[in-house]
Design an enzyme around this catalytic site. Structure first.
Site, PDB file in Angstrom:
ATOM      1  N   HIS A 290       0.824  -1.207   0.000  1.00 35.27           N
ATOM      2  CA  HIS A 290       0.000   0.000   0.000  1.00 35.27           C
ATOM      3  C   HIS A 290       0.857   1.256   0.000  1.00 35.27           C
ATOM      4  CE1 HIS A 290      -3.582  -2.367   1.861  1.00 35.27           C
ATOM      5  NE2 HIS A 290      -3.562  -2.446   0.556  1.00 35.27           N
TER       6      HIS A 290
ATOM      7  N   ASP B 297       0.504  -9.229  -9.802  1.00 37.78           N
ATOM      8  CA  ASP B 297       0.175 -10.638  -9.564  1.00 37.78           C
ATOM      9  C   ASP B 297       1.084 -11.569 -10.345  1.00 37.78           C
ATOM     10  OD1 ASP B 297      -1.744 -11.057  -7.612  1.00 37.78           O
ATOM     11  OD2 ASP B 297      -3.379 -10.438  -8.922  1.00 37.78           O
TER      12      ASP B 297
ATOM     13  N   CYS C  93      -0.419  -2.961 -17.352  1.00 36.81           N
ATOM     14  CA  CYS C  93      -1.195  -2.083 -16.473  1.00 36.81           C
ATOM     15  C   CYS C  93      -0.808  -2.253 -15.015  1.00 36.81           C
ATOM     16  CB  CYS C  93      -2.693  -2.308 -16.653  1.00 36.81           C
ATOM     17  SG  CYS C  93      -3.252  -3.954 -16.179  1.00 36.81           S
TER      18      CYS C  93
END
Length: 549
Positions: free
Chosen positions: A185, A435, A482
């Site tokens: 984060h 990921d 992305c």
């Protein structure tokens, strides 16, 4: 004499100033006897509810979709019935309110870490909830960002979303944490605010308060003990660079005019409000932000309105929509999915349609209707596509509704290895490097000791990207990136050299990426790609490409 500390650069840029540290979390006092368990439970639950309400209020005021979604998730954690039940059990066993909250949060934290993947990312959020609730019970100030009255470099073990979301760039010059990784984060929100940031810099915990330091968020370096004059010169040069790049305009191109679309990652139309950034469209519309703050699934009409608003506001009308990216790793109450022992490897993304197909069908219907109402021609892609069969099924369902451009996220190695075959069913691919890194290196995104494995300069990850790009070139179909890797100005040249056709990122990252591409020819980008693929580790790759590394 100045000393250079190394970490992972996660948000490019340079800054220099005096160090200020995050306030420590509240310490628990000695346990106190509980005379009235009901009253003590009331104190504990009131503190958790107040924490949930405060986080929800911060979410409403958050400046971007990433911050809003993270804070909303934290608010849900504080208000979670399961956490409240654990607190009640602790109180009934004789614990006072503060110790009951601490014990319950510790229990749930262990469960989150054991689950791994995205679920493990919630552990840091739970730590923040614990600190805020314990402070509320004890009547102590909530730990947070210091306010020394002058600009400073913020150093912390890690930063909670609630701390990061309201950072003032006029006061906080840069972020350095001893924990965290490139997809934490802290990293995501630092990039969204254009703040230089270095994470996983363990030695920074030894740097004294008030020490003059410089931070290089591209190289991942923290220079300690530089002196006030050197800091002032670094700040002057950094500000000049910001002014120069802020005037950057036009489409993404290499110095010899090879086109590379520069696109935005967004969560709603609010993220497309005037912000002075010249982009060529939206490369990642995260539709899950419409779902995350809901106890019930948003209805068809509400979805149509939300999607149409984005289609009308997007630069150039170009929008790549990602269908709902949620599941047992990012649980939504209305999905009613069973708990899993390893959610990161379970029912998530497109796999949710195996058990709840109507959720995807409603979303595709709403996207198609929003396109008709707005006159847009959105590109639509599914997350966590793994096999050719999944790609074909998704493409068939989308095209049956009149959606012409259908693609997939490449987030697992299986999809990258079969990219050419996937593109026989699809019109485009978009690579989610966050990921894809996690699954390629079998490395939890929140495991601080393994953060180096998630460095997007890892050659194995770049090879998978190269394979996808080659598959796209073979059939004349676009392949974009992305994930967070697209925001690295230097790595952008490598990605273009690999054959990537578009880069999608947070708005503050666009000018620097545009300028970096404009300074390199396509041949130079290909040279950079060749060097990066041949490197044994990320440090060596950067050193070969960036002079003076």
């Amino acid at each position: 004499m100045a000393e250079t500390l190394k970490g992972l650069g996660v948000s490019p840029g340079r800054a220099a100033g005096r160090v200020c540290r995050m306030a420590a979390p509240p310490e628990l006092p000695a346990p106190t006897p509980v005379a009235d368990a009901d009253a003590e439970l009331g104190r504990a639950l009131d503190a958790l509810r107040a924490t949930a309400a405060e986080l929800a209020e911060r979410a409403e005021k958050a400046p971007d979709a990433d911050a809003r979604a993270i804070l909303e998730a934290q608010s849900f954690i504080a208000d979670d019935p399961g956490l409240h039940e654990s607190v009640e059990a602790a109180v009934r066993s004789g614990k006072d309110a503060a110790h009951a909250i601490d014990e319950a949060c510790a229990h749930h934290r262990r469960a989150l870490l054991a689950a791994g993947g995205y679920i493990a990312e919630r552990a840091a959020d739970l730590d923040d909830v614990r600190n805020r609730a314990v402070a509320a019970v004890l009547g102590l100030p909530v730990p947070g960002v210091p306010t020394p009255g002058h600009p400073f470099v913020l150093i912390a073990e890690d930063l909670s979303p609630a701390d990061t979301v309201n950072l003032d760039p006029d006061s906080v010059l840069a972020l350095v944490t001893s924990r965290g990784g490139p997809t934490s984060h802290t990293a995501i929100l630092a990039r969204a605010r254009g703040l230089p940031a270095v994470v996983a810099c363990r030695e920074v915990s030894e740097v004294g308060e008030g020490t003059w330091v410089s931070v290089d968020g591209l190289r991942g370096e923290v220079e300690v003990g530089i002196g006030e004059e050197a800091a002032a010169e670094i700040q002057r040069l950094a500000e000049a660079e910001r002014r120069r790049t802020s005037t950057s305009r036009g489409p993404g191109r290499t110095s010899d005019d090879h086109p590379v679309k520069l696109l935005l990652n967004i969560g709603s139309a609010a993220d497309l409000a005037p912000q002075g950034v010249d982009a060529e469209g939206v490369g990642l519309f995260r539709t899950e932000f419409l779902f995350l703050d809901r106890r019930e699934e948003p209805g068809y009409e509400e979805q149509v309105a939300a999607y149409a608003a984005v289609f009308r506001a997007a630069p150039g009308g170009h929008v790549v929509v990602r269908t709902l990216d949620a599941g047992t790793d990012k649980p939504l109450p209305f999905l009613g999915l069973a708990e899993e022992t390893n959610p990161a490897l379970g029912v998530r993304g497109l796999r949710v349609s195996r058990v709840r197909p109507e959720v995807l069908d409603t979303q595709l219907d709403a996207i198609a209707e929003a396109a008709r109402q707005s006159g847009a021609e959105p590109w639509v892609m599914a997350p966590m596509v793994t096999t050719v069969g999944e790609a074909a099924d998704f493409a068939g369902r989308a095209r049956a509704r009149g959606i012409a451009r259908v693609g997939a996220m490449v987030e697992v190695p299986a999809a990258a290895l079969r990219a050419e075959r996937l593109l026989k069913e699809l019109d485009f691919l978009s690579i989610g490097t966050n990921d894809l890194s996690q699954y390629t290196f079998a490395s939890d995104r929140q495991h601080g000791d393994l953060a180096d494995l998630l460095d997007p300069w890892q050659a194995a990850l770049l090879q998978l990207i190269a394979d996808c790009a080659a598959a796209g070139q073979a059939v004349g179909k676009p392949v974009g990136v992305c994930g967070e890797a697209a925001a690295d100005p230097l790595l952008a040249t490598v990605l273009v050299g690999l054959g990537v056709t578009s880069l999608s990122m947070s708005a503050p990252s666009v000018p620097a990426v545009r300028e970096s591409l404009a300074a390199h020819s396509l041949a130079q980008c290909r040279d950079n790609a060749r060097l990066a693929l041949g490197a044994d580790d990320p440090g060596q790759a950067r050193k070969m490409i960036l002079p003076g590394w």
